[in-house]
Design an enzyme around this catalytic site. Structure first.
Site, short mmCIF file in Angstrom:
data_model
loop_
_atom_site.label_atom_id
_atom_site.label_comp_id
_atom_site.label_asym_id
_atom_site.label_seq_id
_atom_site.Cartn_x
_atom_site.Cartn_y
_atom_site.Cartn_z
N GLU A 1 -58.39 -18.21 22.71
CA GLU A 1 -58.83 -19.62 23.62
C GLU A 1 -59.64 -19.19 24.66
O GLU A 1 -59.20 -18.80 25.80
CB GLU A 1 -57.33 -20.25 24.24
N GLU B 1 -48.59 -17.24 22.74
CA GLU B 1 -48.63 -16.94 24.03
C GLU B 1 -47.10 -16.42 24.24
O GLU B 1 -46.67 -16.98 25.37
CB GLU B 1 -49.06 -18.21 25.08
#
Length: 593
Positions: free
Chosen positions: A235, A159
């Protein structure tokens, strides 16, 4: 050993054939090893063909140059167990994992260095990563499909688009992985927004998204960065995490997430986050900081597909029905017998105060100025700052500068106040503990001790505050307007509680250790209810089960059966706020709010 190929083109291809990734996340470091096979069998039985896991740097290299890959950290065993069950594996070895884990998986000892810069092309940081990856990839490289293992993909960083925009850093991270033996395809994962993807994507790695809703919309944005490659949600957030004081256990919307899972499998690929969340044992919970500090609870249940203790949920059954539309559901026989036990209520059989135990647990370091944990070589737990009030006539105000996170203050070994977050300021006024009712300053005899017990509540795991996570006191203590110097500092990681001497005394209302004995005929999973206790942490046979706090939402700590011994077990409760009912109860079901 049979080798395989895995490629990313317009789709994922395993041995030249299209392959749909249906994966679930299990963090091996949040589950006792004796239960890895059970959780993986349940993953397979739901219809998943792949398991995903992060790798926490701070656990594998807890001190510089000290590496651990055994027991609960035996990543090779976890991966090979998955392979034995016919599962493929996605590894996310980024030095930064977020994961609501302490400091996002970065080791605390990085902060001992002045000027340390994280997650960018800063040479000292990259040098530490290289020395860590050199050891880590000795374990990981042979597990790739090209060499007969089950690992099909790895992730570069994590991320990163939420954090920075240093493409040179991402390129460097990718090259370090290749230099140490990565041959499987690489991916990045970012929030499904242009801002995140533009900062976090990387040439030579497939961009993927992390999100929990609005699949079609998210995939449409992601499609603009994949250059015709497959669409994957790395995710798929099926729940959320809890922080202390949030008012109740966070839960996902099952009806909506079931529809989103169906759409993901129709359009692409998925990794369910979390299939099982597990537990933040020890002091490993992370924290977030937006408007205020919000440390995560010990349970990482996450409202996952399995509960923290591995139970199958309605979410499991609903997801299995969706997966059945896209893949066969295998017959799986569960090989691990797991029972839950209620062992009843225990009364403590010994207790000793923290102040009476300091010299058994720690050797004081004399310093002119308060010193942070990291600069003293301590990573986690508590630290106590001791001094004497020789020159102060009274106490009107105390301010702690550059202090994190929760400080219990004592004057003459009497509780003064508890300070929290960044508001580490006390002013004497009516109604304050230990302050006179008329608001006059606190008085004491000359030379009275001042003690400040500071707890590291868990370093922030997300955002720009990560570089400002030194714990304890890293600045000054100002009393009434002057800086107070000359301190004795006791590091209290509490990794040596076997040294406690319960004959040394106890004072009601002060921090203390309470010893319990549990006799077990048959081992079973159990849940320790800490009702009536204030705040602290609990140890079972020397193993740190994690933190408790009366504000909830978590009300019981999970104890997996393998942590128990048949026969006599020792439980030690460390409580900091002087609140204790004298008993604990071991029940056969959780209570996480």
């Amino acid at each position: 050993m049979m080798t395989h190929t895995f490629e990313i083109k317009d789709n994922f291809y395993l041995d030249g054939k299209p392959f749909q990734i249906i994966s679930g996340g299990i963090h091996y470091f949040r589950v006792v090893p004796e239960y890895w096979k059970d959780r993986l069998e349940k993953l397979k039985a739901m219809g998943c063909n792949t398991v995903e896991t992060y790798i926490p740097w701070n656990m594998h290299e807890p001190n510089k140059g000290e590496f651990h890959f055994d027991g609960m950290l035996d990543i090779a065993k976890f991966v090979k167990t998955a392979q034995e069950l016919g599962l493929w594996v996605i590894i996310r070895p980024s030095p930064y994992i977020c994961a609501e884990w302490e400091f996002g998986g970065l080791p605390a000892w990085l902060l001992a260095e002045d000027g340390m810069k994280l997650r960018g092309c800063y040479k000292p940081f990259l040098d530490h990563i290289r020395s860590y990856y050199k050891e880590l990839f000795k374990v990981l490289a042979p597990l790739q499909v090209n060499y007969g293992g089950p690992v099909i993909m790895m992730q570069v960083e994590n991320e990163y688009g939420y954090y920075g925009d240093d493409t040179e850093y991402l390129e460097t991270m990718k090259q370090i992985m290749i230099d140490f033996g990565t041959v499987v395809p690489l991916v990045t994962s970012d929030g499904p927004m242009h801002e995140s993807l533009s900062c976090g994507h990387l040439e030579g790695a497939l961009p993927t998204g992390n999100f929990g809703s609005r699949t079609e919309e998210r995939f449409e944005i992601l499609k603009q960065y994949t250059n015709g490659g497959p669409l994957m949600c790395t995710e798929f957030w099926v729940g959320w995490f809890d922080h202390w004081g949030n008012g109740g256990h966070m839960r996902g919307n099952l009806e909506e997430s079931t529809k989103d899972l169906d759409k993901m499998l129709e359009l692409g690929h998925v990794n369910i986050y979390m299939f099982e969340g597990g537990t933040n044992f020890g002091f490993m919970n992370g924290s977030n900081y937006y408007d205020e500090l919000t440390p995560d609870v010990t349970s990482y249940d996450y409202d996952g597909v399995l509960t923290e203790s591995g139970d199958i949920t309605e979410k499991y059954r609903r997801y299995q029905e969706v997966i059945r539309k896209y893949a066969p559901i295998p017959e799986v026989t569960y090989s691990t017998k797991i029972e839950k036990k209620a062992y009843g209520t225990l009364q403590y059989d010994a207790r000793v105060g923290l102040f009476e135990s300091l010299d058994d647990l720690s050797a004081p370091v004399k310093c002119k100025f308060p010193t942070s944990m990291e600069r003293l070589g301590q990573n986690y737990g508590y630290i106590l700052y001791h001094t004497k009030l020789e020159k102060e006539q009274n106490l009107e105000k105390i301010r702690l500068y550059e202090a994190n996170d929760r400080a219990n203050l004592f004057v003459d070994q009497k509780p003064l106040v508890t300070l929290y977050d960044r508001q580490l300021l006390f002013e004497a006024k009516a109604g304050e503990d230990f302050a006179k009712e008329d608001g006059k300053p606190v008085t004491f005899k000359k030379g009275a001790p001042l003690d400040i017990l500071v707890e590291n509540m868990g370093r922030v795991n997300f955002g720009p505050r990560m570089e400002h996570q030194r714990k304890g006191i890293d600045g000054h203590v100002q009393i009434n307007g002057h800086t107070h110097l000359n301190w004795e500092e006791y590091c209290l990681p509490l990794d040596n509680i076997e040294k406690l001497d319960y004959t040394k005394g106890y004072t009601e209302g002060l921090p203390a250790f309470y010893h319990f004995t549990l006799d077990v005929d048959q081992k079973g999973d159990t849940f320790l209810d800490f009702e009536g206790w204030g705040k602290g942490c609990i140890f079972l046979n020397g193993f740190n089960l994690g933190r408790f706090w009366e504000i909830g939402p978590q009300k019981r700590l999970y104890i997996p059966a393998p942590l128990l011994k048949e026969g006599r077990n020792e439980i030690v409760v460390f409580e900091t706020d002087g609140k204790q009912p004298g008993t604990i109860t071991l029940k056969d079901e959780p209570d996480i709010g």
